[in-house]
Design an enzyme around this catalytic site. Structure first.
Site, PDB file in Angstrom:
ATOM      1  CD  GLU A 191      -2.934  -1.186   0.236  1.00 20.29           C
ATOM      2  OE1 GLU A 191      -2.956   0.225  -0.819  1.00 20.29           O
ATOM      3  OE2 GLU A 191      -2.695  -2.146  -1.035  1.00 20.29           O
ATOM      4  CD1 TRP A 240      -1.655  -0.169  -3.665  1.00 15.34           C
ATOM      5  CD2 TRP A 240      -2.425   1.190  -5.705  1.00 15.34           C
ATOM      6  NE1 TRP A 240      -2.562  -0.589  -4.591  1.00 15.34           N
ATOM      7  CE2 TRP A 240      -2.372  -0.198  -6.124  1.00 15.34           C
ATOM      8  CE3 TRP A 240      -2.169   2.247  -6.664  1.00 15.34           C
ATOM      9  CZ2 TRP A 240      -3.281  -0.063  -6.730  1.00 15.34           C
ATOM     10  CZ3 TRP A 240      -2.523   1.641  -7.377  1.00 15.34           C
ATOM     11  CH2 TRP A 240      -3.396   0.604  -7.904  1.00 15.34           C
ATOM     12  CD1 TRP A 270     -17.079  14.867 -16.872  1.00 16.77           C
ATOM     13  CD2 TRP A 270     -18.202  13.876 -15.449  1.00 16.77           C
ATOM     14  NE1 TRP A 270     -16.795  14.697 -15.635  1.00 16.77           N
ATOM     15  CE2 TRP A 270     -16.579  13.182 -16.288  1.00 16.77           C
ATOM     16  CE3 TRP A 270     -18.555  12.691 -14.609  1.00 16.77           C
ATOM     17  CZ2 TRP A 270     -15.852  12.183 -15.457  1.00 16.77           C
ATOM     18  CZ3 TRP A 270     -17.964  11.448 -14.178  1.00 16.77           C
ATOM     19  CH2 TRP A 270     -16.814  11.708 -15.127  1.00 16.77           C
ATOM     20  CG  ASN A 274      -8.662   2.747   0.500  1.00 16.44           C
ATOM     21  OD1 ASN A 274      -8.305   3.422  -0.485  1.00 16.44           O
ATOM     22  ND2 ASN A 274      -8.113   1.615  -0.202  1.00 16.44           N
ATOM     23  CD1 TRP A 299     -13.088  12.622 -13.243  1.00 14.60           C
ATOM     24  CD2 TRP A 299     -11.681  13.560 -12.368  1.00 14.60           C
ATOM     25  NE1 TRP A 299     -11.980  13.279 -14.435  1.00 14.60           N
ATOM     26  CE2 TRP A 299     -10.398  13.112 -13.203  1.00 14.60           C
ATOM     27  CE3 TRP A 299     -10.913  13.796 -11.252  1.00 14.60           C
ATOM     28  CZ2 TRP A 299      -9.408  14.121 -13.657  1.00 14.60           C
ATOM     29  CZ3 TRP A 299      -9.434  14.639 -11.272  1.00 14.60           C
ATOM     30  CH2 TRP A 299      -9.031  14.798 -12.795  1.00 14.60           C
ATOM     31  CD1 TRP A 328     -10.690  11.732  -5.901  1.00 15.35           C
ATOM     32  CD2 TRP A 328     -12.748  11.402  -6.076  1.00 15.35           C
ATOM     33  NE1 TRP A 328     -11.704  12.162  -4.415  1.00 15.35           N
ATOM     34  CE2 TRP A 328     -12.681  11.648  -4.810  1.00 15.35           C
ATOM     35  CE3 TRP A 328     -13.345  10.880  -7.290  1.00 15.35           C
ATOM     36  CZ2 TRP A 328     -14.205  12.033  -3.957  1.00 15.35           C
ATOM     37  CZ3 TRP A 328     -15.043  11.219  -6.671  1.00 15.35           C
ATOM     38  CH2 TRP A 328     -15.639  11.432  -5.416  1.00 15.35           C
TER      39      TRP A 328
HETATM   40  C1  LIG Z   1     -11.282   8.685  -4.031  1.00 12.86           C
HETATM   41  C2  LIG Z   1      -9.371   7.888  -2.866  1.00 12.86           C
HETATM   42  C3  LIG Z   1      -9.257   9.524  -2.194  1.00 12.86           C
HETATM   43  C4  LIG Z   1      -7.828   9.036  -1.848  1.00 12.86           C
HETATM   44  N1  LIG Z   1      -7.257  10.823  -1.267  1.00 12.86           N
HETATM   45  C5  LIG Z   1      -6.274  10.288  -0.644  1.00 12.86           C
HETATM   46  C6  LIG Z   1      -5.381  11.564  -0.065  1.00 12.86           C
HETATM   47  O1  LIG Z   1      -5.557  12.655  -0.507  1.00 12.86           O
HETATM   48  N2  LIG Z   1      -4.082  11.159   0.580  1.00 12.86           N
HETATM   49  C7  LIG Z   1      -3.514   9.738   0.920  1.00 12.86           C
HETATM   50  O2  LIG Z   1      -2.931   9.539   1.730  1.00 12.86           O
HETATM   51  N3  LIG Z   1      -4.311   8.866   0.269  1.00 12.86           N
HETATM   52  C8  LIG Z   1      -5.767   9.074  -0.305  1.00 12.86           C
HETATM   53  N4  LIG Z   1      -6.132   7.632  -1.128  1.00 12.86           N
HETATM   54  C9  LIG Z   1      -5.059   6.542  -0.549  1.00 12.86           C
HETATM   55  C10 LIG Z   1      -6.170   6.226   0.734  1.00 12.86           C
HETATM   56  O3  LIG Z   1      -7.455   5.770   1.002  1.00 12.86           O
HETATM   57  C11 LIG Z   1      -5.222   6.544   1.734  1.00 12.86           C
HETATM   58  O4  LIG Z   1      -3.950   6.678   1.377  1.00 12.86           O
HETATM   59  C12 LIG Z   1      -5.378   5.397   3.340  1.00 12.86           C
HETATM   60  O5  LIG Z   1      -7.177   5.218   2.949  1.00 12.86           O
HETATM   61  C13 LIG Z   1      -5.077   6.235   4.899  1.00 12.86           C
HETATM   62  O6  LIG Z   1      -5.237   5.429   5.673  1.00 12.86           O
HETATM   63  P1  LIG Z   1      -3.945   5.126   6.230  1.00 12.86           P
HETATM   64  O7  LIG Z   1      -3.123   5.886   6.818  1.00 12.86           O
HETATM   65  O8  LIG Z   1      -5.094   4.187   7.246  1.00 12.86           O
HETATM   66  O9  LIG Z   1      -3.958   3.511   4.863  1.00 12.86           O
HETATM   67  P2  LIG Z   1      -3.206   2.868   5.699  1.00 12.86           P
HETATM   68  O10 LIG Z   1      -3.479   0.885   4.808  1.00 12.86           O
HETATM   69  O11 LIG Z   1      -2.305   1.991   6.974  1.00 12.86           O
HETATM   70  O12 LIG Z   1      -1.744   2.678   4.547  1.00 12.86           O
HETATM   71  C14 LIG Z   1      -0.688   2.873   4.421  1.00 12.86           C
HETATM   72  C15 LIG Z   1      -0.173   4.057   3.969  1.00 12.86           C
HETATM   73  O13 LIG Z   1      -0.181   3.708   2.586  1.00 12.86           O
HETATM   74  C16 LIG Z   1      -0.528   4.207   1.887  1.00 12.86           C
HETATM   75  N5  LIG Z   1      -1.709   3.819   1.198  1.00 12.86           N
HETATM   76  C17 LIG Z   1      -2.512   3.071   1.243  1.00 12.86           C
HETATM   77  N6  LIG Z   1      -3.272   3.314   0.494  1.00 12.86           N
HETATM   78  C18 LIG Z   1      -3.346   4.012  -0.412  1.00 12.86           C
HETATM   79  C19 LIG Z   1      -4.013   4.021  -1.989  1.00 12.86           C
HETATM   80  N7  LIG Z   1      -4.932   3.398  -2.415  1.00 12.86           N
HETATM   81  N8  LIG Z   1      -3.150   5.390  -2.791  1.00 12.86           N
HETATM   82  C20 LIG Z   1      -2.381   5.852  -2.251  1.00 12.86           C
HETATM   83  N9  LIG Z   1      -1.575   5.983  -0.848  1.00 12.86           N
HETATM   84  C21 LIG Z   1      -2.253   4.435  -0.390  1.00 12.86           C
HETATM   85  C22 LIG Z   1      -0.692   5.914   2.711  1.00 12.86           C
HETATM   86  O14 LIG Z   1       0.260   6.757   2.178  1.00 12.86           O
HETATM   87  C23 LIG Z   1      -1.179   5.324   3.797  1.00 12.86           C
HETATM   88  O15 LIG Z   1      -0.988   5.707   5.080  1.00 12.86           O
HETATM   89  C24 LIG Z   1      -7.175   8.008  -1.823  1.00 12.86           C
HETATM   90  C25 LIG Z   1      -8.427   7.154  -2.185  1.00 12.86           C
HETATM   91  C26 LIG Z   1      -8.817   6.843  -2.205  1.00 12.86           C
HETATM   92  C27 LIG Z   1      -9.860   6.125  -3.602  1.00 12.86           C
END
Ligand SMILES: Cc1cc2nc3c(=O)[nH]c(=O)nc-3n(C[C@H](O)[C@H](O)[C@H](O)COP(=O)(O)OP(=O)(O)OC[C@H]3O[C@@H](n4cnc5c(N)ncnc54)[C@H](O)[C@@H]3O)c2cc1C
Length: 508
Positions: free
Chosen positions: A282, A285, A313, A348, A366, A389
Site C-alpha cells: 500500500e 501505491w 458530466w 480507504n 470526479w 479519484w
Molecule cells: C478517492 C480516493 C481518494 C484518496 N485520497 C487520498 C489522499 O488525499 N491522501 C492520502 O494519503 N491517501 C488518499 N487515498 C488513499 C487511501 O485511501 C489512504 O491513503 C488511506 O485510507 C489512509 O489510511 P491509512 O493511513 O490507515 O492507510 P494504511 O492502509 O495503513 O496504508 C498505509 C499508507 O499507505 C498509503 N496508501 C494506502 N492506500 C493507498 C492508496 N490507495 N493510494 C495511495 N496511497 C495509499 C498511505 O500513505 C497510507 O497512510 C485516497 C483513496 C481514494 C480511493
C-alpha cells in the site's frame, strides 16, 4: 563532480512537506555541509487560499509546525516563519542571512515544480547553490522505468520494479542528525493562529501532531493491528489500518522508516509477514501515484486517459449537496461522508465507494469530488487523491475498469457486515434491524428521519455503462505510443509472473 563540503558555509534548510528532524534527507545533507544552519518555513498564500487546504488540514499543519518548532528548540535552533509567495520570500531570506546554500526535499506537483524553479533561478542569481534531495518517496519515478525506458502506467509492474530495486539498492533511513550551530541572532517567528489563517469553524478532533506521535502510531500499528491487515484493511468498522496518512502527508515520518520498522517487526514476529507485506504494497501505491503525477502532470486537470475527457458530466447540484452532506439515502455512502465531516479522515474502502457513487451513480465530474476531499481530508494529498479519484472514475492510469461499478448496498453488506460503521455515523439508523440496515427503504416501516435513495442504483448503473460505452475508443482506434507503453508493461508484468513475482494483480 561531487562538491567538497566546507563546514564554514551558511546553509538554509527550507521545510515544506517534511516536518520532522529524523531521517530527513535534505536536512541531514544541509546539516552535514553547514558551519551554520537555519531552518525556514513559508506559509504559501496561494496554497492557503486555494482548494488545496481546508480548515482541518491547516490546523493539523499548525500543530505539526508547533511540534517541529519545539523539537528544533530543544536543539537550540529556531524555526523561521514567513508568509507570502515563496518565490519572493525564500530568496529574500537567503539574501538576508547571506546563505551559501539552500536545501530542500523534492516535491512533485506541477505548481510545486514551478515554484521551486522560480526560487532556484532567483537564488542562483545571488550566488546561492540549491541542493534538491529525494525524500518524499523511497524511489522516484526517474529511478523506476519500464524496460522500454518509459514511466510506468500500471501499478503491478511498478510494484515489481520497486521491489527489484529494493533488492538491489535498499534505501535505509539516515543516521542520527547532528545539527551545526544556528545562524546567530535569528529568532523563531510566532505561529499564526487558526483564526488568522481562516481555519476555524468545525469541531474535528485532530490526531496528535508531530514526529513523535507519528512514530508512536507506527509502533502501535506494527505491534498488533498489522497482523490482521491483509483481511481487515477493507473493513471500515474495524480499526485495522495504520492511520499514518496525515503524518506521511506532512512528512512527520518518512517512508524509509516505515519500511525499516516493518522489516524489523517481521524479523521479530514472522507470522506478521502477510499483513506487513500487504501494508508495504500500500505504501508503494503512494509512491506509484507520486510517480504518475511527476511523469504525467496533466492529471491535475484532465483525465489520465484522454478518451475519457469526452465524458459528459452532470450538473446535479442537489445530488452533489446530498453526497457532500451524507444524505444520499445509501447508508454506507452516507456513513463515509459523515466520517469525513466528523473526523477529517475516511477509510480507504469507503473512499472508493463514495467516489464511485459520485462519478457513476450521480454522473458528477470526479474533479468536484477530488476538490471536496482535498478541502476536507487531513491527509489530502494531490498525488494520492487525484490517483484515487481517477481510479474510481475509471479515467486514470491503472483504473477500475469502467464497467465495474460498486453497488453501495452490497459493498456495505460485505465490508460493514454487522453494520457498526453505519450505526456509528448514521445515528438515524442505529435502531434499524441488521437485515435492512444497508437498504432501509425496504424495511416494513422505513425510518422517517432518513432520506429515501436519491437515485436508483440499477438504473444509474445501466446509464453509466452507456455513457462510457459512447466515449471509449473502438478497438481499431486504440494504438500509438500509450498503447505500446501499456503493452511493454504487460510484457514486464508477464515476465514477472513467469518468474513468480507479483502474483497479486488485483487492485486494492
Ligand atoms: C478517492 C480516493 C481518494 C484518496 N485520497 C487520498 C489522499 O488525499 N491522501 C492520502 O494519503 N491517501 C488518499 N487515498 C488513499 C487511501 O485511501 C489512504 O491513503 C488511506 O485510507 C489512509 O489510511 P491509512 O493511513 O490507515 O492507510 P494504511 O492502509 O495503513 O496504508 C498505509 C499508507 O499507505 C498509503 N496508501 C494506502 N492506500 C493507498 C492508496 N490507495 N493510494 C495511495 N496511497 C495509499 C498511505 O500513505 C497510507 O497512510 C485516497 C483513496 C481514494 C480511493
Amino acid at each position: 563532480m561531487i562538491p567538497v563540503p566546507t563546514r564554514s558555509q551558511r546553509v538554509v534548510h527550507w521545510f515544506r512537506n517534511d516536518l520532522r528532524l529524523r531521517d530527513n534527507r535534505a536536512l541531514s545533507a544541509a546539516a552535514a555541509r553547514a558551519g551554520e544552519l537555519v531552518a525556514l518555513f513559508v506559509f504559501d498564500d496561494r496554497l492557503l487560499a486555494g482548494d488545496g487546504a481546508g480548515a482541518p488540514r491547516i490546523r493539523f499543519l499548525l500543530a505539526s509546525l508547533e511540534r517541529l518548532r519545539a523539537d528544533l528548540a530543544t536543539r537550540g535552533h529556531p524555526l523561521v516563519l514567513r508568509r507570502g509567495d515563496p518565490a519572493r520570500e525564500v530568496p529574500a531570506f537567503a539574501r538576508a542571512v547571506k546563505a551559501d546554500e539552500l536545501h530542500w526535499n523534492a516535491d512533485y506537483g506541477p505548481y510545486a515544480r514551478r515554484r521551486d524553479a522560480a526560487v532556484r533561478s532567483a537564488v542562483s542569481r545571488d550566488g546561492v547553490a540549491v541542493r534538491e534531495h529525494k525524500d518524499r518517496v523511497v524511489y522516484s519515478e526517474a529511478e523506476l522505468r519500464t524496460q522500454g525506458g518509459d514511466a510506468f502506467r500500471v501499478y503491478s509492474p511498478f510494484r515489481n520494479a520497486w521491489w527489484r530495486r529494493w533488492a538491489e539498492a535498499p534505501e535505509r533511513p539516515e543516521g542520527p542528525l547532528r545539527l551545526p550551530k544556528p545562524v546567530p541572532a535569528i529568532q523563531s517567528g510566532s505561529l499564526p493562529t487558526a483564526a488568522e489563517l481562516d481555519a476555524e469553524g468545525d469541531s474535528i478532533e485532530l490526531p496528535t501532531a508531530g514526529e513523535a506521535a507519528a512514530r508512536r502510531r507506527l509502533d502501535a500499528f506494527l505491534d498488533g493491528p498489522v497482523e490482521r491487515y491483509a483481511d481487515g484493511r477493507d473493513r471500515p468498522d474495524l480499526d485495522a489500518t495504520s492511520r499514518l496518512s496525515p503524518y506521511l502527508r506532512l512528512g512527520a515520518i518518512s517512508p524509509r522508516v516505515c519500511f525499516e520498522r516493518a522489516f524489523a517487526a517481521e524479523r521479530e514476529r514472522p507470522r506478521m509477514r502477510p499483513g506487513l507485506r500487504k501494508w508495504l504494497d500500500e505504501l508503494i501505491w503512494r509512491e506509484f501515484y507520486v510517480a504518475v503525477l511527476a511523469a504525467h502532470p496533466h492529471v491535475v486537470t484532465r483525465s489520465f486517459r484522454p478518451e475519457f475527457d469526452a465524458l459528459r458530466w452532470e450538473e446535479d447540484e442537489a445530488g452533489f449537496r446530498a453526497w457532500c452532506e451524507g444524505r444520499t439515502g445509501y447508508p454506507f455512502v452516507d456513513a463515509a461522508m459523515r466520517q469525513l465531516a466528523q473526523t477529517g479522515w475516511m477509510h480507504n474502502r469507503a473512499r472508493m465507494v463514495v467516489a464511485s457513487f459520485l462519478t457513476k451513480d450521480l454522473g458528477i465530474d470526479w474533479r468536484r469530488g477530488e476538490r471536496f476531499f482535498q478541502s476536507r481530508l487531513i491527509d489530502g494529498d494531490l498525488a494520492s487523491n487525484n490517483g484515487g479519484w481517477q481510479w474510481a472514475a475509471s479515467t486514470g492510469t491503472d483504473a477500475q475498469p469502467w464497467f465495474r461499478i460498486f453497488d453501495p448496498v452490497t459493498q456495505g453488506e460485505r465490508f460493514d457486515p454487522e453494520g457498526a460503521y453505519v450505526r456509528r455515523f448514521v445515528p438515524e439508523l442505529s435502531g434499524s434491524p441488521d437485515r435492512y440496515l444497508q437498504r432501509p427503504w425496504e424495511a416494513p416501516t422505513p425510518p422517517r428521519d432518513y432520506p429515501a435513495p436519491i437515485v436508483d442504483h440499477a438504473e444509474r448503473r445501466a446509464w453509466t455503462l452507456r455513457r462510457f460505452e459512447a466515449v471509449r475508443p473502438a478497438p481499431a482506434a486504440r494504438g500509438g505510443r500509450a498503447t505500446r507503453n501499456r503493452e511493454q508493461e504487460s510484457r514486464d508484468g508477464a515476465t514477472d509472473r513467469r518468474r513468480g513475482r507479483g502474483k497479486n494483480l488485483e487492485l486494492f
